[in-house]
Design an enzyme around this catalytic site. Sequence first.
Site, PDB file in Angstrom:
ATOM      1  N   ASP A 180       0.850  -1.180   0.000  1.00  0.00           N
ATOM      2  CA  ASP A 180       0.000   0.000   0.000  1.00  0.00           C
ATOM      3  C   ASP A 180       0.891   1.237   0.000  1.00  0.00           C
ATOM      4  OD1 ASP A 180      -2.683   1.206   0.375  1.00  0.00           O
ATOM      5  OD2 ASP A 180      -1.728   1.963   2.179  1.00  0.00           O
ATOM      6  N   THR A 223      -3.400   5.417  -3.933  1.00  0.00           N
ATOM      7  CA  THR A 223      -2.309   6.105  -3.248  1.00  0.00           C
ATOM      8  C   THR A 223      -0.953   5.815  -3.873  1.00  0.00           C
ATOM      9  OG1 THR A 223      -2.140   4.284  -1.688  1.00  0.00           O
ATOM     10  CG2 THR A 223      -3.506   6.140  -1.048  1.00  0.00           C
ATOM     11  N   THR A 224      -0.815   4.664  -4.508  1.00  0.00           N
ATOM     12  CA  THR A 224       0.448   4.366  -5.177  1.00  0.00           C
ATOM     13  C   THR A 224       0.482   5.090  -6.513  1.00  0.00           C
ATOM     14  OG1 THR A 224       0.273   2.163  -4.208  1.00  0.00           O
ATOM     15  CG2 THR A 224       2.005   2.506  -5.835  1.00  0.00           C
ATOM     16  N   ASP A 246      -9.556   0.531   2.020  1.00  0.00           N
ATOM     17  CA  ASP A 246      -9.595   0.923   0.619  1.00  0.00           C
ATOM     18  C   ASP A 246     -10.896   0.462  -0.040  1.00  0.00           C
ATOM     19  OD1 ASP A 246      -7.121   1.908   1.073  1.00  0.00           O
ATOM     20  OD2 ASP A 246      -6.086   0.727  -0.456  1.00  0.00           O
TER      21      ASP A 246
END
Length: 620
Positions: free
Chosen positions: A135, A168-169, A485
């Site tokens: 994550d 988020t990545t 998520d």
Amino acid sequence: EEKKMALAFDEFGRPFIILKEQEQKSRLRGLDAQKANISAGKAVARILRTSLGPKGMDKILQSPDGDVTIYIQPGSHNDNVDHNFHILGAYSAPDALDELAAVQVDGSVPNMQRLVSAEGVFCNAIYDSYPQTNDGATILEQMDVDNQIAKLMVELSRSQDYEIGDGTTGVVVLAGALLEQAERLLEHGIHPIRVAEGYEMASRIAVEHLVHVAQKFDFDETNIEPLVQTCMTTLSSKIVNRCKRSLAEIAVKAVLAVADLERKDVNLDLIKVEGKVGGKLEDTELIYGIVVDKDMSHPQMPKQIENAKIAILTCPFEPPKPKTKHKVDIDTVEKFQTLRQQEQNYFDDMVQKCKDIGATLVICQWGFDDEANHLLMHRNLPAVRWVGGVELELIAIATGGRIVPRFQELTPEKLGKAGLVREKSFGTTKDRILYIERCANSRAVTIFIRGVAKGIPSGIRLVLAFDDALGNKMMIEETKRSLHDALCVARNLIHNNSIVYGGGSAEISCSIAVEAAADRYPGVEQYAIRAFADALDSIPMALAENSGLQPIETLSAVKSQQIKENNPWCGIDCNDVGTNDMREQNVFETLIGKQQQVLLATQVVKMILKIDDVISPLDY
Ligand code: ADP
């Protein structure tokens, strides 16, 4: 240029970045400052790039001498553990270690794994507890970044997490690519401000274009399958992939349980995610109510109470003990028995009082002795002892009861109500947990995560080889993050049901649109706009690369397919499904999430480009 910066690891194996310039030079101005900043931002993005997508790498392993750092991931997450690991990328790992044939355990060094390749080449790696996740937000969180720009990238990931909860990545990888392109433009003498302006225009074009390729996503309470599919997409790139179907269903049901579909509103605070080590991840369940990590005080008390009326006590549930008990003169057996009888009668009265006001369950902050316990069992008043203050509060809120601090104050109105209270035991373990369900006063739901037990064949076992408890706990933490998520994705869809397709397809489509738009701008901006289009391509390229595909060839094939077939849904077939139509693969993300990625990445890169004076701490 790159050499100025090094990725190093502290004694806990956490990666951090050393900026070598700062050792010598204390101040950078103008272009030098921007280039140094770009390098720092790129370095952070590079770390995350390898963990993007369903084949992204999960963990960082470090060798004992600190030299060889290997990213490994459980291969296809199937049951054949030992042959399941392959090394996908490495910092200075031996080339021959492409395919991992076996993982050996070397008992002489704690946490040591020996990774053996098909050719028999091996290297040792100490597994490290951080960051045991893929994550993006978490990896960055764990990094000890001692550089303002790198911190900005961390912030970037956090903003995406905060506002959307997913992507988020990707947002960091996109920002890294924008920086890389900017660097090229600066080298060609284009002013950073021009680059920033061009990026701004391009980002608007991309965000607008996303609306055109977006589709409405239909679901209702009777047809939750589409929502489940979406959450599955999110979970498929996580370590918990193995249980994605059941976890996705749990996430969707939880969100719908607390959602106000009329107002398109979801309060995620009403969903509590709890974890307990032991059991299988598959045992993770959704409870329409709350769980308390306690059991009935006596094994012969009922395990199930329907329509429970609960007394919630923070006062001792036992006869008052004389403070000077040891001084009471008990010199005869008779006296002793009288005292005992008195105590028993007193407690009996307390029990009777509970029953009189209608309580069918007593939950206490304090304990009571064996004798009292026995009596409670005999009088058929189930009880739970040693419940923490926070849990008591939660129980009170959920059941609509009141916490009673003094026994005399117990009244029928203060009892909490729950449709079902049951004690559940787990397999062979002595662990028992209390479920308080169908609560009176709350739509609150709980997702109860079980860890991975020893010997469960899964890709995770490598990590668990030495310290199961630790591994389990981390597994729970990772599951919590992944579920978060998935919950966010479901919430976002209820909020706004527009979606775009994933696998890099949306980025490729935007890239084509932005590239085409560049021609309309006569000025220098057009170079920055084209550079923006190239940066968008880096997402599908990273997905391809992480899946073992040739990045440039794969990208150009998919891109020309998109143009030829006028199909914006072509993306990277990461899992080798056999089609790269992401609609068929059911791989999509929310429109607002994707737009947010583009907006946030652009914003941060513009910010970095505008910093032209860097003063290192040496100056102070
Ligand atoms: P993030 O933290 O940014 O969500 P992930 O590692 O979860 O990063 O990867 C998300 C990316 O992987 C997205 O671009 C998404 O479209 C892509 N992706 C997810 N599942 C698949 C799949 N099965 N096939 C192709 N791409 C996928």
